[in-house]
Design an enzyme around this catalytic site. Structure first.
Site, short mmCIF file in Angstrom:
data_model
loop_
_atom_site.label_atom_id
_atom_site.label_comp_id
_atom_site.label_asym_id
_atom_site.label_seq_id
_atom_site.Cartn_x
_atom_site.Cartn_y
_atom_site.Cartn_z
CB CYS A 175 -1.94 1.55 6.28
SG CYS A 175 -1.53 0.76 4.70
CG HIS A 223 -1.96 -1.03 1.22
ND1 HIS A 223 -3.03 -0.99 2.08
CD2 HIS A 223 -2.14 -2.13 0.46
CE1 HIS A 223 -3.82 -2.03 1.85
NE2 HIS A 223 -3.29 -2.75 0.87
CB CYS A 250 -6.47 -0.60 5.31
SG CYS A 250 -4.74 -1.15 5.21
CD GLU A 284 -1.89 4.27 3.25
OE1 GLU A 284 -3.06 4.63 3.48
OE2 GLU A 284 -1.62 3.35 2.43
#
Length: 154
Positions: A90, A57, A87, A59
């Protein structure tokens, strides 16, 4: 610059990362990390498909780069700007990294862990607190995501 102008400036950088993800066929999510001195120390955009990696992801990519830049997994005093609400994975990583501040553009009603679906940030049982600001460039980022998924369905 005012704090609002600063947040807008850095969110535009995160949006540029989201656009790069979209150009590569990924879900358009971008993130940047800014040091306490105001310098961008890391950038990330979704790379899940390109890397065949469910943890890639935006992040997480940015956190990994920032850790290398500071030679430390603790990112004390740093701010992470993200185009989409993080999410659970993260959010947990941000807490472990001791990010001081999270600024995100638009909520994620399906997987958001900063208040939408879950509220991992600033949970009373956890030992780290983080300032969280939602909505900087929210409409722009929501439109970008909606357009991406609409195009993908057709």
């Amino acid at each position: 610059m005012t704090p609002e102008e600063t947040d807008l400036h850095f969110m535009q950088q995160a949006i540029a990362e989201a656009r790069a993800a979209e150009a590569a066929g990924e879900v358009p999510v971008g993130a940047i990390i800014v040091s306490p001195s105001g310098e961008i120390i890391a950038r990330g955009n979704n790379q899940v498909l390109r890397n065949c990696d469910p943890t890639a992801h935006a992040e997480i990519i940015a956190l990994r780069e920032a850790g290398r830049a500071l030679n430390n997994y603790r990112l004390l005093g740093c701010t992470l700007y993200a185009t989409l609400e993080p999410c659970a994975m993260c959010a947990g990583a941000l807490l472990h990294a001791r990010i001081a501040r999270l600024v995100y553009a638009t909520p994620d009603p399906k997987a958001g862990a900063c208040g939408s679906v879950l509220d991992v940030m600033n949970h009373p049982a956890l030992n780290h607190r983080m300032e969280v600001l939602e909505g900087v460039c929210g409409n722009e980022c929501a439109t970008m995501l909606t357009s991406f998924f609409r195009a993908r369905r057709t």
